[in-house]
Design a protein around this motif. Structure first.
Motif, mmCIF file in Angstrom:
data_model
loop_
_atom_site.group_PDB
_atom_site.id
_atom_site.type_symbol
_atom_site.label_atom_id
_atom_site.label_comp_id
_atom_site.label_asym_id
_atom_site.label_seq_id
_atom_site.Cartn_x
_atom_site.Cartn_y
_atom_site.Cartn_z
ATOM 1 N N VAL A 5 2.245 -1.733 -16.240
ATOM 2 C CA VAL A 5 1.278 -2.164 -15.235
ATOM 3 C C VAL A 5 1.829 -1.958 -13.834
ATOM 4 N N ASP A 51 1.507 1.607 -12.959
ATOM 5 C CA ASP A 51 0.119 2.021 -12.758
ATOM 6 C C ASP A 51 -0.501 1.388 -11.516
ATOM 7 N N GLU A 52 -0.119 0.153 -11.208
ATOM 8 C CA GLU A 52 -0.719 -0.569 -10.085
ATOM 9 C C GLU A 52 0.366 -1.346 -9.338
#
Length: 287
Positions: free
Chosen positions: A31, A34-35
Motif C-alpha cells: 500500500v 502504491d499510495e
C-alpha cells in the motif's frame, strides 16, 4: 491470502495470528508503494507494531480515546487484555480470514483491519467481554458505550461471540446481554438480537454456528437459531428456528431446508435460492 481468485481459500480456522500478521505487513508495504500519501497511516496502524494484538490495541485506542480515557491509557488496557486472554487474538485472526473469504468487495486482508467497523466493533467487544468476566463491569460498560457511539454497533459486554464472525456493514446491529453467537456466523446491518420486554435473566437469542442473518432481521427472546440456519432480511423471529432451516416473514416462519451446508459462508441472501421448496406451503407473506 492473495487477491480473490477462483482457487480455494483458507478457512477461518487455518489462519494463525502470526500468519495473518505476516500478510497484513506485506500488504501494508505494498500500500505504501502504491499510495505514498498513506505511508504514515499504514505505519502507525500496522508496520510499527510487532504483532496483531498490538495493532488492534492501537486501533481501539485511536478510535475510542476521549477526554476521560486518553489514547495511551486505552492502548495499555487493550494490550493487557490480549496478554491475559490470548484466545481473543486467535479469534481476531479467524475473523479477518472469515471476512476475506465471504465479502466479495474485499481483495486484501489489510482493508479489514484498517477500514471495516464491523470487524473493529467485534474486536473491541472481545476486550470488553474480557473485562466483564474479570468483574471490571463499569470499565467494560464504558468501553461498550464508546464503541457504540463511534461505530453505531451496540454489543452488551456480557454477550458471548464465537470466532470466524462477520458483521457486514454493521450499522445498527444491537446484541443484548445474554445473547450468544456461535462460530462462523454472518450478520448484516440493522440486526437486533434482543429481548421481548422487561424480563430479567436469560432473555436473548442463541445463534448457533454457521447461521446467516439478513439485514434488518429482528430476533427476539430466549430462542435458538439452529446451526446453519438462514434468517431472511427484514424478518421478525419470535420462536426457535431448526438447524438448516430458512425462515422469513413477520412473524418469521420456515419456508424450507437449506441445500447449502454453510449459508454464513455462501452469503446468499435470496431466501428462495438454495432452499428445498418441495414441502413448501404458501404462507401468505407475499414473496
Amino acid at each position: 491470502m492473495q487477491a480473490h481468485t477462483n482457487a480455494a481459500k483458507e478457512t477461518p480456522h487455518t489462519a494463525s495470528p502470526q500468519r495473518v500478521w505476516q500478510h497484513l505487513c506485506q500488504e501494508g508495504e505494498q500500500v505504501i508503494q502504491d499510495e505514498p500519501l498513506l505511508a504514515s497511516f499504514v505505519h502507525a496502524f500496522v508496520l510499527k507494531h510487532d504483532n496483531l494484538p498490538s495493532s488492534l490495541s492501537f486501533m481501539a485506542a485511536n478510535k475510542l480515546s476521549d477526554g476521560v480515557l486518553p489514547m495511551i491509557t486505552l492502548y495499555e488496557l487493550f494490550l493487557d487484555a490480549y496478554e491475559q486472554a490470548p484466545a481473543i487474538a486467535d479469534a481476531a485472526a479467524y475473523d479477518i480470514t472469515a471476512v476475506y473469504e465471504r465479502d466479495p468487495a474485499i481483495n486484501q486482508t489489510l482493508t479489514i483491519l484498517l477500514y471495516l467497523k464491523g470487524y473493529h466493533a467485534i474486536q473491541i467487544h472481545r476486550v470488553a467481554n474480557t473485562l466483564w468476566q474479570q468483574n471490571r463491569k463499569n470499565l467494560a460498560l464504558y468501553i461498550q458505550s464508546r464503541s457504540s457511539a463511534v461505530f453505531g454497533v451496540d454489543i452488551h459486554p456480557a454477550a458471548r461471540i464465537g470466532q470466524g464472525v462477520m458483521f457486514d456493514h454493521a450499522t445498527g446491529i444491537v446484541i443484548g446481554e445474554t445473547a450468544v453467537i456461535g462460530d462462523d456466523v454472518s450478520i448484516l446491518q440493522g440486526v437486533t438480537l434482543g429481548g421481548t420486554g422487561k424480563d430479567c435473566g436469560d432473555r436473548h437469542p442463541k445463534v448457533r454456528s454457521g447461521v446467516l442473518i439478513g439485514c434488518g432481521a429482528q430476533i427476539l427472546g430466549n430462542i435458538e437459531i439452529g446451526a446453519n440456519a438462514k434468517v431472511g432480511a427484514g424478518s421478525v423471529v419470535l420462536q426457535d428456528v431448526p438447524a438448516n432451516a430458512t425462515v422469513v416473514g413477520v412473524p418469521a416462519i420456515k419456508v424450507g431446508q437449506n441445500k447449502t451446508q454453510h449459508p454464513s459462508q455462501d452469503m446468499n441472501q435470496n431466501v428462495l435460492e438454495g432452499v428445498d421448496l418441495s414441502q413448501f406451503i404458501h404462507f401468505g407473506h407475499g414473496i
